[in-house]
Design a protein around this motif. Structure first.
Motif, short mmCIF file in Angstrom:
data_model
loop_
_atom_site.label_atom_id
_atom_site.label_comp_id
_atom_site.label_asym_id
_atom_site.label_seq_id
_atom_site.Cartn_x
_atom_site.Cartn_y
_atom_site.Cartn_z
N ALA A 248 -77.92 61.63 -44.00
CA ALA A 248 -76.83 61.00 -44.75
C ALA A 248 -76.33 61.95 -45.83
O ALA A 248 -75.12 62.07 -46.08
CB ALA A 248 -77.31 59.69 -45.36
N ARG A 249 -77.27 62.64 -46.49
CA ARG A 249 -76.90 63.60 -47.52
C ARG A 249 -76.06 64.74 -46.93
O ARG A 249 -75.05 65.16 -47.51
CB ARG A 249 -78.19 64.16 -48.16
N ARG B 250 -80.17 56.51 -52.84
CA ARG B 250 -78.81 56.26 -53.35
C ARG B 250 -78.47 57.26 -54.47
O ARG B 250 -77.35 57.76 -54.54
CB ARG B 250 -78.71 54.82 -53.88
N LEU C 277 -72.52 63.41 -45.97
CA LEU C 277 -71.88 62.58 -47.00
C LEU C 277 -70.39 62.90 -47.17
O LEU C 277 -69.56 62.01 -47.26
CB LEU C 277 -72.63 62.78 -48.32
N LEU D 117 -77.62 60.63 -52.93
CA LEU D 117 -76.29 60.61 -52.31
C LEU D 117 -75.20 60.64 -53.39
O LEU D 117 -74.19 61.36 -53.27
CB LEU D 117 -76.14 59.38 -51.43
N ILE E 81 -71.00 55.84 -49.40
CA ILE E 81 -72.45 55.63 -49.41
C ILE E 81 -72.79 54.33 -48.66
O ILE E 81 -73.73 54.30 -47.85
CB ILE E 81 -72.99 55.61 -50.87
N VAL F 81 -82.30 59.75 -44.67
CA VAL F 81 -81.59 59.98 -45.96
C VAL F 81 -81.04 61.42 -45.99
O VAL F 81 -79.92 61.66 -46.45
CB VAL F 81 -82.54 59.73 -47.16
#
Lengths: 437, 260
Positions: free
Chosen positions: B160-161, B108, B164, B111, B129, B157
């Motif tokens: 996702a980064r 988290r 984003l 991000l 997020i 992760v």
């Protein structure tokens, strides 16, 4: 959620980027045990622990000394021996004797009169005593001992103490017998009155220790964070991730330098706090009756200059650590750099080295001398001049700006960002690589 | 701003005479990329295929504005990699085996960090997020430091980064390297999903089956040169070979005729 919602935001400029990067770097660094140890634990605990060990050691040594019985041999004729009984605290015969309550010296009387060579042979022979008292050809007493042996030194101290007390008694008796007194022979007794305030004395004490400590602690505090955010990042495989950050690399590198400077500041403040707290018990243990007053005013005056130095040191360490690829390489390189800071720091702390106009321009040394001058009495008659302090402050700003600029340019090289190259190689690439992107 | 319609001729990526020369330790020059020309469009997965050392990674790094080209340029999502490197970085998502996660931060935190540096408004970032946590099933470990995560969890992760900020162009450099079967499968699904979302995906790989399965167009790179660029059928027609490994060998053989 679409890009339109994201595009509505304000893209961070160089300053905002630097602050965000610094926050992230500090958060990351302070979760690293090694950085925590060197930035927080060691600076805070170093002096109290060292001083505690020193005080405990002194106490143990003093206790051991008090419990130690030393052995001495006396060589004299019977008449001298009888005269010496009080001075040597000899109670009984020629054997092992000592006065009750006295620091124990066990005396043995030599069977025959000794000369210099015989006394030396006895002192260095088997089952040697700790000291030998003998009389030369003019019947002057000579106390022979061996200064490399602690027991021998202890024996001499005890015998001399007793001897001084005995001769003083004799002198007083002689003066009484002649109808005069010790007071009559010393009509003007000089009484010393030290008018220095506690604050002055504290400033004098701190001016010897703090400036050097400040430089060393600032560099030590910056050491691990500088390696961590450069070589450490490459080693952990996150260098490329950082290169993908959308803002300018200038902001990113400034953020790193800022984070390192803040870590160094924390280490320095904690260290100075530890040193200040430990100073009073140390001085008490050393027998100095000095109440410590923390010179807050001087500290406040020194803050801008110290901040400048922190930025200079951080920028230099970050720039140099950028040339390395692994933590180990970074530690090795910055270890050498630490020594480069150590030399002027120690030089500046030496008595007699004072702030002059010329030295006010010398990096590192200027900081030590200016801090020292401020602590030992800015504004006093022989204190540092304001002009010299201004020179130090202004040049610190210039050096900080130059070091930061150089660090940003050096550490933004793409040849360094994705894998370290030698300093020589990086300099060769200087012209072929463009400005930071 | 509608980035997907912002480029010339609808091209998401257009490389023109892209070159990169490295100077070796002894001063000699090494040409990693030599005058590369190609285009990739939105809603397309464009593969760059080549052996190790062919120049794929250098090409992708230049397109991502991580490295500056020695000559030539490229337009990525409407931004010039030479003149507008910051804008390029804002418009791409980049993922490779060497884009690790900050080990001492949580998913988290990473991000949030990237979102803040992209200038995404606070509320929008928070919502985004949460959206990504749901989409990539990160909830179980998103608040753990990434150093303690499995490679599959770290990969999720990382993805996702990379997405984003919902980039119109996604650049993936050998994204399945080092992943286990399940994580590889997840990655392939993810890449396909980006095409469905109308994004351009630029993908380098030396896994032929991956390229064959995913890519709409394939560029074959060897020794820093683009030997051929087209759909699989176009490449088959050009070389007269059926399978991609044969196509690749034929193209390399033509580029390097056997010495007499």
């Amino acid at each position: 959620m679409t890009r339109a919602a994201f595009d509505a935001g304000v893209r961070p400029g160089v300053r905002a980027t630097a602050l965000l990067v610094a926050k992230k770097e500090l958060r990351s660094a302070l979760r690293d045990r090694q950085t925590l140890l060197y930035t927080v634990a060691l600076p805070l605990l170093l002096y109290p622990v060292l001083f505690w060990i020193l005080i405990q050691g002194l106490t143990v040594l003093r206790g051991q000394d008090a419990a130690t019985t030393v052995h001495a041999t006396v060589s004299c004729d019977d008449a001298q021996y009888e005269r010496l009984r009080p001075v040597l605290a000899i109670q009984g015969g020629t054997g092992e004797t000592a006065a009750p309550g006295a620091e124990r010296v066990e005396w043995t009387r030599a069977a025959e009169r000794l000369d210099a060579s015989a006394a030396q042979a006895l002192l260095f022979g088997d089952h040697a005593p700790d000291a030998v008292l003998w009389f030369d050809a003019d019947e002057h007493p000579v106390l022979a001992y061996e200064s490399t042996k602690s027991r021998s030194v202890l024996a001499v101290e005890r015998i001399r103490k007793r001897w001084a007390s005995f001769t003083e008694e004799l002198r007083e008796k002689a003066l009484d017998a002649s109808g005069t007194s010790v007071a009559a022979l010393t009509p003007f007794e000089l009484v010393r009155a030290n008018l220095a305030s506690e604050e002055d004395l504290s400033g004098f004490f701190f001016s010897f220790i703090l400036p050097m400590t400040f430089v060393l602690m600032a560099v030590m505090g910056a050491f691990y964070p500088a390696v961590d955010c450069t070589a450490g990042e490459k080693e952990r495989g996150t260098a490329e991730t950082t290169l993908l950050l959308p803002p300018s690399r200038v902001g990113v590198q400034l953020g790193r330098i800022l984070a390192v400077a803040v870590a160094a500041l924390v280490a320095t403040v904690l260290n100075l706090a530890g040193l200040t707290l430990a100073a009073e018990p140390l001085l008490a243990a050393a027998g100095k009756d000095l109440a410590i007053t923390i010179p807050w005013g001087a500290f406040a005056l020194a803050i801008p200059m110290c901040a400048g130095f922190l930025v200079v040191a951080s920028a230099i360490l970050v720039a140099l650590a950028s040339f390395t690829n692994t933590f180990k390489q970074g530690q090795a390189l910055l270890g050498v750099v630490q020594v480069a800071f150590l030399v002027p720091a120690v030089l500046g702390a030496m008595p007699g080295v004072e702030l002059t106009t010329g030295l006010a321009f010398v990096p590192v040394l200027q900081t030590v001398l200016a801090f020292k001058a401020i602590l030992s009495g800015f504004g006093a008659e022989h204190g540092p001049g304001a002009a010299q302090l201004v020179i130090v402050f202004v040049t610190q700003l210039v050096y900080a700006a130059l070091a930061t600029l150089a660090a940003v340019r050096i550490s933004s090289r793409e040849s360094l960002l994705l894998g370290g190259v030698s300093i020589r190689r990086a300099l060769a690439l200087w012209r072929t690589e463009g400005a930071p992107r | 701003m509608n980035l997907t319609n912002n480029s010339e001729n609808g091209a998401a990526v257009r490389a023109s005479g892209l070159c990169k020369t490295y100077r070796g330790p002894t001063g000699e020059d090494f040409e990693a990329v030599r005058g590369l020309e190609f285009e990739a469009t939105y809603g397309e997965i464009h593969g760059l295929l080549g052996p190790n050392g062919a120049g794929k990674t250098t090409t992708l790094r230049m397109l991502a504005s991580i490295l500056a080209p020695t000559a030539g340029t490229a337009i990525v999502a409407g931004a010039d990699v030479v003149r507008e490197p910051l804008e390029v970085r804002r418009r791409i998502g980049f993922l490779s085996a060497s884009t690790g996660l900050y080990a001492r931060l949580t998913g988290r935190e990473i991000l949030t960090y990237f979102g803040e540096l992209h200038g995404i408004p606070r509320e929008a970032l928070r919502a985004r997020i949460e959206e990504l946590i749901d989409a990539f099933e990160l909830a179980r470990f998103v608040d753990q430091r990434t150093e303690g995560l499995s490679s599959g969890q770290r990969q999720r992760v990382s993805i996702a980064r990379a997405v984003l900020h919902d980039p119109p162009v996604l650049i993936l450099d050998e994204p399945t390297t080092g992943l286990d079967i399940l994580a590889t499968s997840d990655m392939i699904d993810f890449v396909a999903s980006r095409r469905s979302a109308g994004r351009c995906v630029l993908l380098s790989t030396h896994v032929l089956s991956e390229a064959e399965r995913l890519c709409d167009r394939i560029g074959v790179i060897h020794h820093g040169r683009m030997l051929a660029d087209g759909t699989l059928d176009e490449l088959r027609a050009e070389t007269g070979r059926e399978f991609l490994d044969e196509v690749f060998r034929e193209l390399v053989a033509r580029a390097e005729p056997p010495s007499a």
